[in-house]
Design a protein around this motif. Structure first.
Motif, short mmCIF file in Angstrom:
data_model
loop_
_atom_site.label_atom_id
_atom_site.label_comp_id
_atom_site.label_asym_id
_atom_site.label_seq_id
_atom_site.Cartn_x
_atom_site.Cartn_y
_atom_site.Cartn_z
N ARG A 95 46.04 29.83 29.24
CA ARG A 95 44.69 30.42 29.42
C ARG A 95 44.26 30.35 30.88
O ARG A 95 43.65 31.28 31.38
CB ARG A 95 43.67 29.70 28.51
CG ARG A 95 43.84 30.08 27.05
CD ARG A 95 42.89 29.32 26.14
NE ARG A 95 41.49 29.75 26.25
CZ ARG A 95 41.01 30.89 25.76
NH1 ARG A 95 41.80 31.75 25.17
NH2 ARG A 95 39.73 31.17 25.88
N ILE A 96 44.61 29.25 31.55
CA ILE A 96 44.27 29.16 32.97
C ILE A 96 45.05 30.22 33.76
O ILE A 96 44.51 30.89 34.64
CB ILE A 96 44.53 27.74 33.52
CG1 ILE A 96 43.50 26.78 32.94
CG2 ILE A 96 44.47 27.72 35.05
CD1 ILE A 96 43.66 25.35 33.34
N VAL A 97 46.33 30.38 33.40
CA VAL A 97 47.16 31.38 34.10
C VAL A 97 46.56 32.78 33.92
O VAL A 97 46.38 33.52 34.90
CB VAL A 97 48.62 31.33 33.56
CG1 VAL A 97 49.40 32.56 34.01
CG2 VAL A 97 49.31 30.06 34.04
N TYR A 98 46.21 33.14 32.71
CA TYR A 98 45.61 34.46 32.49
C TYR A 98 44.20 34.55 33.09
O TYR A 98 43.73 35.62 33.45
CB TYR A 98 45.58 34.81 31.00
CG TYR A 98 46.88 35.44 30.54
CD1 TYR A 98 47.08 36.82 30.64
CD2 TYR A 98 47.91 34.67 30.03
CE1 TYR A 98 48.27 37.40 30.25
CE2 TYR A 98 49.11 35.23 29.63
CZ TYR A 98 49.28 36.61 29.73
OH TYR A 98 50.45 37.19 29.36
N GLY A 99 43.54 33.39 33.18
CA GLY A 99 42.19 33.35 33.78
C GLY A 99 42.18 33.79 35.23
O GLY A 99 41.15 34.24 35.74
N THR A 100 43.35 33.68 35.91
CA THR A 100 43.41 34.11 37.31
C THR A 100 43.06 35.61 37.41
O THR A 100 42.42 36.03 38.36
CB THR A 100 44.82 33.91 37.92
OG1 THR A 100 45.76 34.53 37.05
CG2 THR A 100 45.15 32.45 38.08
N ARG A 101 43.48 36.37 36.38
CA ARG A 101 43.20 37.82 36.40
C ARG A 101 41.70 38.07 36.33
O ARG A 101 41.16 38.94 37.01
CB ARG A 101 43.88 38.50 35.21
CG ARG A 101 45.38 38.45 35.32
CD ARG A 101 46.05 39.17 34.19
NE ARG A 101 47.46 39.40 34.50
CZ ARG A 101 48.28 40.11 33.78
NH1 ARG A 101 47.85 40.69 32.67
NH2 ARG A 101 49.53 40.28 34.14
N ILE A 102 41.02 37.25 35.48
CA ILE A 102 39.57 37.42 35.35
C ILE A 102 38.89 37.06 36.67
O ILE A 102 37.96 37.72 37.11
CB ILE A 102 39.01 36.53 34.22
CG1 ILE A 102 39.89 36.63 32.99
CG2 ILE A 102 37.54 36.80 33.96
CD1 ILE A 102 39.41 37.43 31.86
N SER A 103 39.37 35.96 37.28
CA SER A 103 38.74 35.51 38.54
C SER A 103 38.86 36.58 39.61
O SER A 103 37.90 36.84 40.34
CB SER A 103 39.39 34.24 39.04
OG SER A 103 39.01 33.20 38.21
N ILE A 104 40.05 37.19 39.71
CA ILE A 104 40.23 38.23 40.72
C ILE A 104 39.31 39.42 40.41
O ILE A 104 38.66 39.98 41.29
CB ILE A 104 41.71 38.69 40.78
CG1 ILE A 104 42.55 37.55 41.36
CG2 ILE A 104 41.87 39.94 41.63
CD1 ILE A 104 44.01 37.83 41.45
N GLN A 105 39.25 39.76 39.12
CA GLN A 105 38.37 40.85 38.68
C GLN A 105 36.92 40.56 39.08
O GLN A 105 36.25 41.42 39.65
CB GLN A 105 38.47 40.91 37.16
CG GLN A 105 38.29 42.28 36.57
CD GLN A 105 38.34 42.17 35.04
OE1 GLN A 105 38.97 41.26 34.50
NE2 GLN A 105 37.66 43.05 34.36
N ILE A 106 36.47 39.32 38.81
CA ILE A 106 35.09 38.95 39.16
C ILE A 106 34.89 39.08 40.67
O ILE A 106 33.93 39.70 41.14
CB ILE A 106 34.78 37.49 38.73
CG1 ILE A 106 34.76 37.38 37.21
CG2 ILE A 106 33.44 37.02 39.32
CD1 ILE A 106 34.77 35.95 36.71
N GLY A 107 35.84 38.50 41.42
CA GLY A 107 35.73 38.52 42.88
C GLY A 107 35.64 39.94 43.40
O GLY A 107 34.74 40.28 44.18
N VAL A 108 36.55 40.80 42.96
CA VAL A 108 36.62 42.17 43.50
C VAL A 108 35.40 42.98 43.06
O VAL A 108 34.75 43.63 43.90
CB VAL A 108 37.94 42.85 43.04
CG1 VAL A 108 37.92 44.33 43.41
CG2 VAL A 108 39.13 42.16 43.67
N ILE A 109 35.07 42.94 41.77
CA ILE A 109 33.95 43.78 41.29
C ILE A 109 32.61 43.29 41.86
O ILE A 109 31.84 44.07 42.42
CB ILE A 109 33.92 43.83 39.75
CG1 ILE A 109 35.19 44.54 39.26
CG2 ILE A 109 32.67 44.55 39.24
CD1 ILE A 109 35.34 44.63 37.78
N ALA A 110 32.36 41.98 41.73
CA ALA A 110 31.06 41.47 42.18
C ALA A 110 30.89 41.68 43.69
O ALA A 110 29.87 42.22 44.14
CB ALA A 110 30.92 40.00 41.82
#
Lengths: 302, 334
Positions: A95-110
């Motif tokens: 879950r942490i490994v896949y969470g990296t995708r969400i973090s990048i998404q948050i960073g880029v979109i926000a």
């Protein structure tokens, strides 16, 4: 044109050979200084690790991030589950490994939202000045009167809790920083001679703004964007932790922390590792942002 | 100085009006019928109509805004949809808890942050400088909700030396005067209550104070390094002044100005961060109140508490600006 025939004329030479050693461009120079700095190099490595993990998540993860295994819930870290399992038996490492995708998404979109709107407002306010500046900057002052996470909470209240809305809210909250930095840079750039030259040859405002002013404001914008990604990830994780962001099924690190709270006494690993992941990623962006600020600052040039 | 204060206060008026418009708009920006959103799908038309009439939602917008501002100026923040209590009373009950926590965190952040920054600057590149600045880097990047949980696990669950939640233990009695527990326990000379309230404040205070502490330490260090290069510091050293006097009287006094601005700005971060900290430590303050209102769709409470926090933040920034002027009379306002 006057000529000076008496002066000894130099033979024509290959201009490339006689030219002074070309000084590296601002960006190349900055990159060299950035890589030399130990702390920014660590930041760069942390961010590269984040990006590579996000790209190769299916290869790195040992389990499906959403597959549940109730019998094996709250398992301590072991060779089967490297970082243990959560309350539904999901593998925390995966879950942490896949969470990296969400973090990048948050960073880029926000940060994308903050940067696009903030740069536009800052450019308009700084370049056109007068009443446009007054209106825009008073609006920015009003936004800055709210503590950022609280404004994000207010916006999520209006839009409804979800990961997408949390990203939008965090993005909107970050607008003032960009607007203020861009405005102040535009104010100094627009007084330079090359802008005066561009204006004197009849360039239009739009052309001057986007071709001459904005490219010269890029250094502070890049520094701010890097630092803002860290803040955005932190704020979005905070919103998810409060139940105002990602739904529990999504492997978002803040939501994982929120889920694990109930089992803090018996299974501390459920909250330990997602929190560490947030800390390291935010640290990476802060280190790189600090390094970029020093590298792009001409005063720091040796 | 007086005209500066007046000008600075006048500048606040448009900001406060803007803040009130934004918080007023909150209810009206919600998609759909706010009354239905607050009462839920099961509410019947009569209940919805009653709430709309009570909140004046049927009036034109400008009239609603006028009533909203007029009520605020009279200290009437409306009624909570959930508890039916006056919001002003509920906020007044909870605000001291948040302010006590925020002030405690800020004092902690200033003491540790300024000291660490000064020592790191004076002993530049020493082990202390390296360790404290690495710590500050981690501090700036810290998810405080995670730090809070980790502290609870270590100090409450494992070591059992600090309380994990609330402001006071159940078996401790305290007569309330100001609702600031530390002050009340001093005023009533109730030392067991003082110790208990202090222990309850410790973990949430550290969690909340971590980021400002790190920022203050970094700012103090860089500001001190800048000042220490100045000629008057060399003169002070050359005339044989004791080094602690040079550092604290000559250098820090001048290096403190940029730190002061940071402190003012960080106060807003503390008020916002209180939502997270209060949730983790079950602290009965305004942060938890606003979060419960958000989750329970009690929009008038959300509206009022956000307005109050923004107003406090704006006033703190005003005070910071005035202090700045006080410390550095050269500053001109234009």
């Amino acid at each position: 044109m006057e000529t000076q025939p008496n002066l000894p004329t130099e033979p024509p030479v290959n201009s490339q050979k006689t030219a002074h050693p070309k000084s590296p461009s601002l960006w190349l120079d900055a990159l060299q200084r950035l890589v030399k700095s130990k702390t920014s190099f660590i930041g760069l490595c942390l961010i590269l690790l984040l990006i590579l993990t996000a790209i190769f998540a299916p290869l790195i993860a040992t389990h499906e991030p959403t597959s549940q295994d109730i019998i094996n819930r709250y398992q301590a870290p072991s060779s089967e589950h490297w970082l243990g399992t959560d309350e539904l038996g999901r593998d925390i490492f995966s879950r942490i490994v896949y969470g990296t995708r969400i973090s990048i998404q948050i960073g880029v979109i926000a940060v994308g939202i903050s940067a696009i709107v903030g740069i536009f407002l800052g450019c308009v306010a700084g370049y056109f000045g007068r009443w446009l500046d007054l209106i825009i900057m008073r609006f920015i002052d009003i936004l800055m009167a709210f503590p950022s996470i609280l404004l994000a909470i207010a916006l999520v209240t209006v839009m409804g809790p979800s990961l997408r809305n949390a990203m939008i809210a965090v993005g909107l909250v970050g607008i003032p920083q960009f607007a203020r930095i861009v405005r102040s840079t535009v104010l100094s750039v627009k007084e330079t001679e090359y802008i005066e030259a561009a204006r004197s040859i009849g360039a239009k405002n739009g052309k001057i703004l986007f071709s001459h002013v904005l490219p010269n404001c890029m250094a502070p914008i890049i520094v701010q964007a890097t630092l803002s990604i860290g803040t955005a990830i932190l704020d979005a994780a905070g919103l998810s932790f409060l139940g105002l962001g990602a739904e529990p099924s999504i492997p978002e690190w803040g939501a994982m922390l929120s889920d694990g709270r109930a089992a803090l006494q018996t299974s501390p690993w459920v909250v330990t590792f997602p929190g560490l992941a947030i800390l390291l990623v935010v640290l990476g962006f802060n280190l790189l942002g600090d390094g970029l600020r020093d590298a792009l600052d001409p005063k720091m040039k040796q | 100085m007086f005209s500066y204060i007046i000008k600075r206060i006048l500048m606040l008026i448009p900001v406060l009006i803007g803040v009130s418009i934004l918080t007023f708009s909150l209810i009206h920006l919600i998609p759909g019928d706010p009354a239905k959103s607050m009462l839920g799908e099961k509410a019947n038309e009569a209940q919805l109509e009653a709430l709309r009439a009570e909140m004046g939602l049927n009036d034109p917008l400008y009239s609603q805004y006028g009533t909203y501002v007029a009520k605020i100026l009279q200290g009437d923040l409306g009624e909570s949809v959930q508890s039916k209590e006056s919001i002003a009373t509920e906020v007044a009950d909870r605000l001291p808890a948040t302010i006590e926590l925020a002030l405690f965190a800020m004092v902690l952040a200033i003491i540790v942050g300024v000291l660490a920054g000064v020592i790191a600057a004076v002993k530049q590149y020493s082990w202390f400088d390296n360790i404290s600045m690495t710590g500050a880097l981690f501090g700036v990047s810290m998810p405080i909700f995670w730090l809070g949980l980790m502290m609870i696990w270590l100090f409450s669950v494992q070591l059992n030396i600090l309380p994990a939640s609330g402001r006071l233990s159940n078996d401790i009695q305290l007569g309330l005067i100001t609702n600031f527990y530390l002050i009340d326990s001093i005023l009533t000379l109730n030392w067991p209550a003082f110790k208990d309230a202090f222990l309850h404040l410790l973990m949430p205070g550290i969690a909340l104070g971590t980021i400002p502490m790190a920022i203050i330490a970094r700012m103090t260090r860089s500001s001190m390094l800048e000042v220490m290069k100045q000629d008057y510091i060399r003169t002070a050293n050359a005339k044989g002044l004791a080094s602690y006097l040079v550092i604290f009287q000559h250098a820090l006094k001048n290096a403190f100005l940029p730190v002061l601005t940071v402190i003012g700005l960080q106060f807003g971060l503390l008020l916002g961060g209180a939502v997270l900290t209060e949730t983790i430590f079950s602290w009965p303050g305004i942060g938890r109140y606003v979060l419960n209102a958000v989750l329970g769709r009690d929009y008038p409470v959300v509206q009022s508490t956000i307005l109050i926090i923004a107003a406090i933040f704006v006033i703190v920034n005003l005070v910071t600006d005035l202090l700045y002027k006080f410390f550095d009379p050269r500053i001109k306002y234009d």
